[in-house]
Scaffold this motif. Structure first.
Motif, mmCIF file in Angstrom:
data_model
loop_
_atom_site.group_PDB
_atom_site.id
_atom_site.type_symbol
_atom_site.label_atom_id
_atom_site.label_comp_id
_atom_site.label_asym_id
_atom_site.label_seq_id
_atom_site.Cartn_x
_atom_site.Cartn_y
_atom_site.Cartn_z
ATOM 1 N N ALA A 211 -55.414 -15.341 -0.259
ATOM 2 C CA ALA A 211 -55.443 -13.625 0.304
ATOM 3 C C ALA A 211 -56.945 -13.552 0.685
ATOM 4 C CB ALA A 211 -55.229 -13.507 -1.000
ATOM 5 N N CYS A 212 -57.591 -13.782 0.148
ATOM 6 C CA CYS A 212 -59.305 -13.377 0.458
ATOM 7 C C CYS A 212 -58.984 -13.619 1.972
ATOM 8 C CB CYS A 212 -59.662 -13.153 -0.595
ATOM 9 S SG CYS A 212 -59.594 -11.828 -2.407
ATOM 10 N N ASP A 213 -59.227 -14.882 2.019
ATOM 11 C CA ASP A 213 -59.994 -16.148 2.636
ATOM 12 C C ASP A 213 -58.687 -15.580 4.272
ATOM 13 O OD1 ASP A 213 -61.643 -17.354 1.729
ATOM 14 O OD2 ASP A 213 -60.026 -19.326 0.998
ATOM 15 N N LEU A 214 -57.694 -15.490 4.045
ATOM 16 C CA LEU A 214 -56.644 -15.045 4.953
ATOM 17 C C LEU A 214 -57.198 -13.611 5.634
ATOM 18 C CD1 LEU A 214 -53.334 -16.221 3.881
ATOM 19 C CD2 LEU A 214 -54.490 -16.941 6.172
ATOM 20 N N VAL A 215 -57.693 -12.688 4.677
ATOM 21 C CA VAL A 215 -58.165 -11.326 5.112
ATOM 22 C C VAL A 215 -58.766 -11.410 6.047
ATOM 23 C CG1 VAL A 215 -58.748 -9.485 4.460
ATOM 24 C CG2 VAL A 215 -56.608 -10.264 3.664
ATOM 25 N N GLN A 216 -59.802 -12.129 5.773
ATOM 26 C CA GLN A 216 -60.719 -12.546 5.862
ATOM 27 C C GLN A 216 -61.075 -13.157 7.065
ATOM 28 O OE1 GLN A 216 -63.881 -14.983 4.258
ATOM 29 N NE2 GLN A 216 -65.710 -15.079 5.872
ATOM 30 N N ASN A 217 -60.362 -14.311 7.432
ATOM 31 C CA ASN A 217 -59.533 -14.775 9.000
ATOM 32 C C ASN A 217 -59.059 -14.037 9.769
ATOM 33 O OD1 ASN A 217 -60.664 -17.138 8.352
ATOM 34 N ND2 ASN A 217 -58.769 -17.747 7.368
ATOM 35 N N VAL A 218 -57.681 -12.789 9.002
ATOM 36 C CA VAL A 218 -57.207 -12.094 9.983
ATOM 37 C C VAL A 218 -58.285 -10.771 10.595
ATOM 38 C CG1 VAL A 218 -55.861 -9.582 9.944
ATOM 39 C CG2 VAL A 218 -55.061 -11.617 8.799
ATOM 40 N N PHE A 219 -59.273 -10.208 9.929
ATOM 41 C CA PHE A 219 -60.879 -9.772 10.701
ATOM 42 C C PHE A 219 -61.447 -10.019 11.088
ATOM 43 C CE2 PHE A 219 -58.905 -6.605 7.500
ATOM 44 C CZ PHE A 219 -58.696 -5.605 8.067
ATOM 45 N N LEU A 220 -61.953 -11.842 10.936
ATOM 46 C CA LEU A 220 -62.645 -12.048 12.368
ATOM 47 C C LEU A 220 -61.680 -11.855 13.432
ATOM 48 C CD1 LEU A 220 -64.935 -13.768 13.043
ATOM 49 C CD2 LEU A 220 -63.691 -16.211 12.370
ATOM 50 N N LYS A 221 -60.559 -12.022 13.030
ATOM 51 C CA LYS A 221 -59.712 -12.365 14.253
ATOM 52 C C LYS A 221 -59.427 -10.945 15.026
ATOM 53 C CE LYS A 221 -56.447 -16.573 13.990
ATOM 54 N NZ LYS A 221 -56.783 -17.472 14.676
ATOM 55 N N LEU A 222 -59.057 -9.970 14.564
ATOM 56 C CA LEU A 222 -59.463 -8.447 15.211
ATOM 57 C C LEU A 222 -60.653 -8.380 15.856
ATOM 58 C CD1 LEU A 222 -57.641 -6.650 12.323
ATOM 59 C CD2 LEU A 222 -56.922 -7.366 14.291
ATOM 60 N N TRP A 223 -62.215 -8.836 14.752
ATOM 61 C CA TRP A 223 -63.483 -8.267 15.768
ATOM 62 C C TRP A 223 -63.435 -9.342 17.229
ATOM 63 C CZ3 TRP A 223 -67.768 -11.242 16.639
ATOM 64 C CH2 TRP A 223 -68.729 -11.268 16.848
ATOM 65 N N LYS A 224 -62.815 -10.258 16.937
ATOM 66 C CA LYS A 224 -63.225 -11.107 18.913
ATOM 67 C C LYS A 224 -62.370 -10.035 19.667
ATOM 68 C CE LYS A 224 -64.100 -15.966 16.770
ATOM 69 N NZ LYS A 224 -63.499 -17.046 16.600
ATOM 70 N N MET A 225 -61.311 -9.446 18.942
ATOM 71 C CA MET A 225 -60.580 -8.743 20.217
ATOM 72 C C MET A 225 -60.596 -7.266 20.015
ATOM 73 S SD MET A 225 -56.498 -9.588 18.248
ATOM 74 C CE MET A 225 -55.608 -9.736 19.327
ATOM 75 N N ARG A 226 -62.040 -7.347 19.367
ATOM 76 C CA ARG A 226 -62.208 -5.820 19.864
ATOM 77 C C ARG A 226 -62.289 -4.473 20.923
ATOM 78 N NH1 ARG A 226 -66.849 -8.601 18.758
ATOM 79 N NH2 ARG A 226 -68.430 -7.959 19.945
ATOM 80 N N THR A 227 -62.905 -5.653 21.287
ATOM 81 C CA THR A 227 -62.820 -4.804 22.875
ATOM 82 C C THR A 227 -61.434 -4.401 23.292
ATOM 83 O OG1 THR A 227 -63.102 -6.742 24.538
ATOM 84 C CG2 THR A 227 -65.423 -5.781 23.134
ATOM 85 N N GLY B 4 -50.841 -2.596 12.091
ATOM 86 C CA GLY B 4 -49.466 -3.842 12.391
ATOM 87 C C GLY B 4 -49.900 -4.907 13.048
ATOM 88 N N LEU B 5 -50.806 -4.422 13.884
ATOM 89 C CA LEU B 5 -52.001 -5.948 14.409
ATOM 90 C C LEU B 5 -52.221 -7.480 12.934
ATOM 91 C CD1 LEU B 5 -52.524 -7.728 16.890
ATOM 92 C CD2 LEU B 5 -54.131 -6.823 16.692
ATOM 93 N N ALA B 6 -52.806 -6.523 12.003
ATOM 94 C CA ALA B 6 -53.236 -7.221 10.953
ATOM 95 C C ALA B 6 -51.985 -8.119 10.290
ATOM 96 C CB ALA B 6 -54.002 -6.035 10.247
ATOM 97 N N TYR B 7 -51.590 -7.152 9.909
ATOM 98 C CA TYR B 7 -50.252 -7.816 8.948
ATOM 99 C C TYR B 7 -49.598 -8.586 9.885
ATOM 100 C CZ TYR B 7 -50.797 -4.667 5.176
ATOM 101 O OH TYR B 7 -51.371 -4.163 4.255
ATOM 102 N N ASN C 231 -49.034 -14.540 10.461
ATOM 103 C CA ASN C 231 -48.431 -15.520 11.391
ATOM 104 C C ASN C 231 -49.651 -17.001 11.532
ATOM 105 O OD1 ASN C 231 -46.868 -15.218 12.844
ATOM 106 N ND2 ASN C 231 -48.288 -14.168 13.962
ATOM 107 N N LEU C 232 -51.126 -16.479 10.480
ATOM 108 C CA LEU C 232 -51.505 -17.482 9.396
ATOM 109 C C LEU C 232 -51.610 -18.231 8.308
ATOM 110 C CD1 LEU C 232 -55.175 -15.785 9.676
ATOM 111 C CD2 LEU C 232 -55.207 -17.915 10.974
ATOM 112 N N ARG C 233 -50.407 -17.274 7.282
ATOM 113 C CA ARG C 233 -50.195 -17.507 6.211
ATOM 114 C C ARG C 233 -48.669 -18.534 6.733
ATOM 115 N NH1 ARG C 233 -47.769 -13.360 2.770
ATOM 116 N NH2 ARG C 233 -45.711 -13.522 3.889
ATOM 117 N N LYS C 234 -47.740 -18.190 7.738
ATOM 118 C CA LYS C 234 -46.887 -19.920 7.899
ATOM 119 C C LYS C 234 -47.437 -20.862 8.959
ATOM 120 C CE LYS C 234 -43.390 -16.403 9.591
ATOM 121 N NZ LYS C 234 -42.518 -15.774 10.955
ATOM 122 N N ASN C 235 -48.845 -20.557 9.204
ATOM 123 C CA ASN C 235 -49.193 -21.610 9.913
ATOM 124 C C ASN C 235 -50.241 -22.876 8.452
ATOM 125 O OD1 ASN C 235 -48.698 -21.238 12.310
ATOM 126 N ND2 ASN C 235 -50.783 -20.092 12.468
#
Length: 166
Positions: free
Chosen positions: A29-45, A56-59, A64-68
Motif C-alpha cells: 500500500a505504501c508503495d502504491l501510494v508513493q506511485n500514485v503521488f508520483l503520477k500526480l506530481w507529474k500531472m500537477r500543472t 478522486g483521481l488519487a483513488y 488501476n495500479l493495484r489492478k495492474n
C-alpha cells in the motif's frame, strides 16, 4: 499549479488504509501510494487545486495500479512450504499472533465480498470519503452507495459472526 505536498498530507493516510483494507499489505500500500503521488506530481500543472478532484483521481490511479499489480502477480508461483537445501521443510520462526489471525480473517472476509460492495464499504469506512464522493467516483447514485455499504456490513457481520462476543 497545485501543492502536491498538502494533498499528500490529506489523502495519503486514508488512501493507505483503504488499500490495506482492500487486501494489499501495508508495504504494498505504501508503495502504491508513493506511485500514485508520483503520477500526480507529474500531472500537477494540469490539475485543478480541488481536494475532492485530486482525491478522486488519487483513488482511481491507486485502483488501476493495484489492478495492474494483481495482473502481474498472477504470473508468480507460490509454494505451500519452504524447504532448506536438504529438501527438509522449514518450520516458521513463531506461531501467528491473535492480531495476525484477525487480520487474516478480515482479509478473507473482504475477499468474499462482491467487488462493488467491497469498494463502497472501504471507500466509506476506511478511506472516510463522503457518500456523494463515492457516488461520483463509482458513477452510481448516493442511495445505491448507501445500499452497498449496508449490504457489505451485513455480509461481513455474517462471515465474521463466530468472532463476536457471546
Amino acid at each position: 499549479m497545485i501543492d502536491i505536498e498538502e494533498h499528500y498530507k490529506h489523502i495519503a493516510p486514508r488512501l493507505t488504509n483503504w488499500l490495506v483494507a482492500s487486501g494489499s499489505s501495508y508495504h504494498e500500500a505504501c508503495d502504491l501510494v508513493q506511485n500514485v503521488f508520483l503520477k500526480l506530481w507529474k500531472m500537477r500543472t494540469d490539475l485543478r487545486d480541488d481536494v475532492e478532484a485530486v482525491s478522486g483521481l488519487a483513488y482511481t490511479i491507486a485502483r488501476n495500479l493495484r489492478k495492474n499489480q494483481a495482473r502481474d502477480d498472477a504470473h508468480i508461483t507460490f509454494v505451500d512450504e519452504i524447504k532448506d537445501e536438504n529438501d527438509v521443510p522449514v518450520a516458521p520462526a513463531q506461531s501467528p499472533s491473535d492480531s495476525e489471525y484477525l487480520r487474516d480473517r478480515l482479509k478473507k472476509a473482504f475477499a468474499k465480498l462482491p467487488p462493488v460492495l467491497r469498494d463502497a464499504y472501504t471507500l466509506f469506512q476506511i478511506a472516510e470519503l463522503p457518500i456523494h464522493e463515492i457516488a461520483r467516483q463509482t458513477g452510481v447514485t448516493e442511495n445505491l452507495v448507501k445500499v452497498r455499504i449496508f449490504r457489505a456490513k451485513q455480509k461481513l457481520r455474517e462471515l465474521l459472526s463466530d468472532l463476536q462476543d457471546i
